[in-house]
Design a protein around this motif. Structure first.
Motif, PDB file in Angstrom:
ATOM      1  N   PRO A   1      22.195  27.142 -52.579  1.00 34.68           N
ATOM      2  CA  PRO A   1      23.321  28.018 -52.246  1.00 34.68           C
ATOM      3  C   PRO A   1      22.935  29.486 -52.421  1.00 34.68           C
ATOM      4  O   PRO A   1      22.119  29.838 -53.276  1.00 34.68           O
ATOM      5  CB  PRO A   1      24.388  27.612 -53.260  1.00 34.68           C
ATOM      6  CG  PRO A   1      23.615  27.098 -54.431  1.00 34.68           C
ATOM      7  CD  PRO A   1      22.383  26.455 -53.872  1.00 34.68           C
ATOM      8  N   PHE A   2      23.523  30.343 -51.593  1.00 31.71           N
ATOM      9  CA  PHE A   2      23.327  31.775 -51.767  1.00 31.71           C
ATOM     10  C   PHE A   2      24.687  32.457 -51.718  1.00 31.71           C
ATOM     11  O   PHE A   2      25.655  31.946 -51.144  1.00 31.71           O
ATOM     12  CB  PHE A   2      22.392  32.356 -50.701  1.00 31.71           C
ATOM     13  CG  PHE A   2      23.011  32.505 -49.331  1.00 31.71           C
ATOM     14  CD1 PHE A   2      23.777  33.620 -49.001  1.00 31.71           C
ATOM     15  CD2 PHE A   2      22.818  31.536 -48.364  1.00 31.71           C
ATOM     16  CE1 PHE A   2      24.351  33.755 -47.746  1.00 31.71           C
ATOM     17  CE2 PHE A   2      23.379  31.658 -47.100  1.00 31.71           C
ATOM     18  CZ  PHE A   2      24.151  32.778 -46.787  1.00 31.71           C
ATOM     19  N   ALA A   3      24.756  33.633 -52.322  1.00 34.70           N
ATOM     20  CA  ALA A   3      25.975  34.436 -52.313  1.00 34.70           C
ATOM     21  C   ALA A   3      25.578  35.901 -52.265  1.00 34.70           C
ATOM     22  O   ALA A   3      24.555  36.304 -52.820  1.00 34.70           O
ATOM     23  CB  ALA A   3      26.833  34.150 -53.549  1.00 34.70           C
ATOM     24  N   LEU A   4      26.425  36.688 -51.599  1.00 38.90           N
ATOM     25  CA  LEU A   4      26.158  38.112 -51.424  1.00 38.90           C
ATOM     26  C   LEU A   4      27.457  38.874 -51.588  1.00 38.90           C
ATOM     27  O   LEU A   4      28.479  38.516 -50.992  1.00 38.90           O
ATOM     28  CB  LEU A   4      25.558  38.365 -50.033  1.00 38.90           C
ATOM     29  CG  LEU A   4      25.194  39.794 -49.667  1.00 38.90           C
ATOM     30  CD1 LEU A   4      24.002  40.254 -50.493  1.00 38.90           C
ATOM     31  CD2 LEU A   4      24.858  39.879 -48.181  1.00 38.90           C
TER      32      LEU A   4
ATOM     33  N   SER B   1      22.535  36.276 -54.963  1.00 39.12           N
ATOM     34  CA  SER B   1      21.976  35.151 -55.713  1.00 39.12           C
ATOM     35  C   SER B   1      21.477  34.097 -54.741  1.00 39.12           C
ATOM     36  O   SER B   1      22.039  33.923 -53.652  1.00 39.12           O
ATOM     37  CB  SER B   1      23.024  34.540 -56.652  1.00 39.12           C
ATOM     38  OG  SER B   1      24.092  33.975 -55.913  1.00 39.12           O
ATOM     39  N   LEU B   2      20.424  33.431 -55.139  1.00 41.62           N
ATOM     40  CA  LEU B   2      19.865  32.307 -54.394  1.00 41.62           C
ATOM     41  C   LEU B   2      19.462  31.261 -55.416  1.00 41.62           C
ATOM     42  O   LEU B   2      18.519  31.470 -56.186  1.00 41.62           O
ATOM     43  CB  LEU B   2      18.663  32.747 -53.556  1.00 41.62           C
ATOM     44  CG  LEU B   2      17.939  31.646 -52.778  1.00 41.62           C
ATOM     45  CD1 LEU B   2      18.874  30.984 -51.771  1.00 41.62           C
ATOM     46  CD2 LEU B   2      16.703  32.205 -52.073  1.00 41.62           C
TER      47      LEU B   2
ATOM     48  N   LEU C   1      19.151  27.918 -42.630  1.00 44.07           N
ATOM     49  CA  LEU C   1      20.178  28.873 -43.043  1.00 44.07           C
ATOM     50  C   LEU C   1      21.533  28.495 -42.437  1.00 44.07           C
ATOM     51  O   LEU C   1      21.661  28.312 -41.224  1.00 44.07           O
ATOM     52  CB  LEU C   1      19.786  30.279 -42.591  1.00 44.07           C
ATOM     53  CG  LEU C   1      20.801  31.398 -42.889  1.00 44.07           C
ATOM     54  CD1 LEU C   1      21.012  31.550 -44.390  1.00 44.07           C
ATOM     55  CD2 LEU C   1      20.336  32.716 -42.271  1.00 44.07           C
ATOM     56  N   THR C   2      22.541  28.353 -43.293  1.00 45.65           N
ATOM     57  CA  THR C   2      23.913  28.112 -42.835  1.00 45.65           C
ATOM     58  C   THR C   2      24.839  29.096 -43.535  1.00 45.65           C
ATOM     59  O   THR C   2      24.616  29.471 -44.693  1.00 45.65           O
ATOM     60  CB  THR C   2      24.370  26.675 -43.134  1.00 45.65           C
ATOM     61  OG1 THR C   2      24.354  26.455 -44.559  1.00 45.65           O
ATOM     62  CG2 THR C   2      23.477  25.659 -42.452  1.00 45.65           C
ATOM     63  N   LEU C   3      25.864  29.506 -42.827  1.00 45.88           N
ATOM     64  CA  LEU C   3      26.857  30.423 -43.375  1.00 45.88           C
ATOM     65  C   LEU C   3      28.150  29.663 -43.612  1.00 45.88           C
ATOM     66  O   LEU C   3      28.632  28.954 -42.726  1.00 45.88           O
ATOM     67  CB  LEU C   3      27.097  31.580 -42.402  1.00 45.88           C
ATOM     68  CG  LEU C   3      28.146  32.614 -42.819  1.00 45.88           C
ATOM     69  CD1 LEU C   3      27.646  33.436 -44.004  1.00 45.88           C
ATOM     70  CD2 LEU C   3      28.492  33.526 -41.641  1.00 45.88           C
ATOM     71  N   ALA C   4      28.710  29.819 -44.807  1.00 39.56           N
ATOM     72  CA  ALA C   4      30.009  29.204 -45.103  1.00 39.56           C
ATOM     73  C   ALA C   4      31.141  30.166 -44.803  1.00 39.56           C
ATOM     74  O   ALA C   4      32.168  29.783 -44.244  1.00 39.56           O
ATOM     75  CB  ALA C   4      30.056  28.759 -46.561  1.00 39.56           C
TER      76      ALA C   4
END
Length: 679
Positions: free
Chosen positions: A176-179, A212-213, A148-151
């Motif tokens: 990639p994930f987005a919240l 989204s993932l 897990l990495t946070l941009a």
């Protein structure tokens, strides 16, 4: 915990600004302060000009500024301040704080945080906090979740009485994930006596979350009427997963290759109890390749959890869904490791969930229009399960199966120790192929089979339950066709053990089964076989004896009758050993007599009886067979059906024994001698 080590203030007069420098220690870490505040004279109450504040702080690599004014500095009221803070590494700040300050809370290792907020006096216990902005930069969060990495992360809160927003993006593994979400105004969770009396009642608590993932997405929108109790929830949930297996790297385990998953429902708290007391799914609709279902569900928490479920399955291809399930990977073992010991018993030592049954309740309704399993389609499936006061009852369970219907009921009473269970089943016509597949016999089989079961037992584990079973089992089939390998798989070991050519009965190719019947009566874990009959175009077989379910041992006698070289050969076979490791041998007359006491068709033929079954001539007579032309099917089928009606078998093809083949194998006479001599 805070120790002031130095504080210095300088001003040219009591009416001039006061310049401050100071230091303190929080635990073992130094806290610094410097800046300017208003004149000392204002602290005595003289004057009415705003008292300015401009201070800078430093602690564990973090820095903060506090700027603004105070209208009544003498009692620290009327303030209006702007806070700006920068934290390069939250982990460093966390490590510097005394553990008791966080109450055991572990903060995430965020990097490059910046915080801004306005803090103003509103004449209540809690100040007015507004214009809150919290941002974080790129960070490695693998300590929370591998890969897990946070941009970036951004939290915005216009005010305590207004909804806030949260957004984040990054990667999980290579995905990639987005919240993005809106959350309830914090004032909904704040006690009313902390806020000004003029504060209007909180309302319009809208919630939304979009996540989204990879190509998968989740949406949650709606509101909660009373956020501080999480009561009155109505949140529309939408889930889309194009390929579940693609999420395997993110999940950390292999997921089924199910495609085009779509789920829509409304998340509620049943009865307005609050989501911390109960959660429900209203109007659930789920679709995917090879399955479609929907319904309503609720789960109440607490001392006595309760599940209520009404599930409707429009269609489900269990074969296809199971085929997409990932294969279990065998654990790597050193080459020198000894082979794993075979299981000691067939029935696994699994404990029944008696503890759960004693502290939970449930009411489950299941309806299925179409289920495909074992290449057969089952329709109109209905089941009702109720768990109440530690008693689980399933009644009725009905279904339309290929060729007919099934009706069943079952119960498990955990209010007693040990628990007691019972099951009843009546299936007038099951598809023969799937039925045999359930027992590991995978070759071709066509036709139907009647099954009747009425059994009960007691115990807190599966072996204990089976070891105490009392009841009856009946299985009957007529006019079917199976591949010869089915016969070889079931009876090949018995035939070979006494020298009969199993390759004749078990060779590949269609075999007509005029009748097959089994009747088993059990009492306290001991089963008595009252009928075991197979009348096929290759093999005629009758059997009887006993089965001990407690220790999984066998005590059976089989009388296979096979045509070898134009001669009908019958050799009684004794089956001992266990369910997992049966042992075959030539059956002595005493074993045949004991089995024949309960099962018909096992008595020695008159010639063998006159000569003595254990004499050489008696064994020859047994090998030459019984020339009786009596039809073995009617009596066996009547027992297996427990008096219920059923289709009649076809008329016998001839008065002679079933033909095993047109020619005997080259070693046929040798096998006969081996059977006679027990070699």
């Amino acid at each position: 915990m805070i120790q002031l080590t130095r504080l210095t203030g300088q001003a040219s007069s009591l009416q001039a600004p006061l310049h401050l420098t100071g230091a303190a220690a929080i635990g073992a870490t130094k806290l610094t302060m410097q800046g300017m505040v208003g004149p000392v004279a204002r602290l005595t109450g003289s004057g009415d000009s705003p008292w300015p504040v401009d201070l800078n702080f430093g602690f564990a690599g973090a820095s903060a500024t506090l700027q603004g004014k105070v209208t009544r500095p003498q009692n620290a009221s009327g303030y209006d301040l702007a806070l700006n803070a920068t934290i390069p590494a939250l982990a460093s700040l966390t490590a510097a704080l005394p553990p008791s300050w966080l109450g055991g809370l572990s903060l995430p290792p965020l990097q490059n945080l910046s915080l801004t907020a306005r803090i103003a006096d509103q004449g209540a216990k809690l100040p007015a906090i507004s214009n809150v902005s919290l941002k974080a930069g790129a960070a490695d969060l693998s300590s929370l979740r591998p890969g897990l990495t946070l941009a970036a992360l951004d939290l915005e809160l216009p005010g305590l009485d207004r909804s806030g927003t949260l957004s984040a993006k990054g990667t999980l593994g290579a995905m990639p994930f987005a919240l993005q979400g809106n959350f309830t105004a914090p004032s909904a969770f704040i006690p009313a006596n902390w806020l000004p009396a003029s504060t209007p009642p909180a309302g319009n608590f809208a919630e939304s979350l979009n996540a989204s993932l990879g190509n998968a997405s989740l949406s949650l929108t709606g509101g909660i009427a009373t956020p501080h109790t999480l009561a009155g929830a109505a949140l529309a949930l939408s889930l889309s997963i194009p390929d579940l297996a693609a999420l395997s790297p993110a999940a950390g385990t292999a997921l089924p290759g199910w495609k085009n998953i779509s789920v829509k429902t409304t998340l509620i708290d049943p009865g307005g109890q609050g989501l911390d007391h109960a959660i429900g799914f209203d109007s659930l609709a789920a679709n995917m390749d090879n399955a479609s279902f929907g319904g309503d569900a609720s789960l109440s928490f607490g001392a006595t959890p309760k599940l209520e479920l009404d599930l409707n399955i429009a269609q489900a291809d269990i074969d296809a869904l199971a085929a997409a399930w990932p294969a279990a990977s065998a654990p790597a073992t050193p080459a020198t490791s000894p082979a794993a010991a075979p299981p000691a018993q067939l029935v696994p030592d699994i404990a029944l969930p008696v503890s759960l049954l004693r502290r939970a309740s449930a009411d489950v309704m299941l309806h299925a229009d179409s289920l495909t399993y074992g290449k057969a389609t089952y329709s109109a499936v209905q089941a009702h399960a109720v768990l109440n006061k530690a008693v689980l009852t399933i009644s009725p369970l009905t279904a339309q199966l290929p060729g007919g219907a099934i009706t069943a009921s079952a119960s498990l009473d955990a209010s007693t120790d040990p628990a007691s269970a019972s099951v009843k089943l009546n299936a007038p016509a099951l598809a023969l192929g799937p039925f045999l597949h359930g027992f590991g016999v995978q070759n071709m089989a066509e036709g139907t089979v009647q099954v009747r079961l009425d059994a009960s037992g007691h115990g807190n584990t599966l072996p204990a339950l089976l070891g105490s079973v009392t009841g009856q089992l009946g299985i009957a089939s007529v006019n079917g066709v199976v591949d010869g390998r089915v016969i070889g798989q079931i009876f090949g070991g018995a035939l070979q053990s006494v020298g009969l050519p199993a390759n004749l009965a078990g060779a590949q190719g269609p075999v007509s089964v005029r009748c097959a019947a089994l009747r088993l009566d059990a009492q306290n874990g001991t089963g008595t076989v009252k009928a075991l009959t197979l009348d096929s175009s290759r093999l005629l077989l009758q059997g009887g004896g006993s089965v001990n379910f407690a220790d999984e041992t066998l005590g059976l006698v089989l009388k296979p009758r096979l045509a070898v070289g134009g001669t009908n050969v019958t050799v009684p076979v004794q089956v001992g050993g266990t369910f997992l490791a049966p042992r075959y041998s030539l059956a002595p007359e005493s074993a045949v007599r004991a089995a024949a006491a309960a099962a018909s068709g096992l008595a020695a033929n008159p010639v063998q009886k006159a000569l003595g079954a254990n004499t050489l001539l008696g064994q020859v007579a047994g090998l030459l067979g019984n020339d009786s032309h009596a039809d073995v099917c009617p009596a066996a089928l009547s027992l297996a059906r427990m008096g219920a009606p059923g289709p009649a078998p076809a008329a016998p093809a001839s008065a002679s024994a079933p033909a095993a083949g047109n020619s005997a194998p080259a070693n046929g006479p040798r096998n006969l001698l081996q059977g006679i001599l027990g070699q």
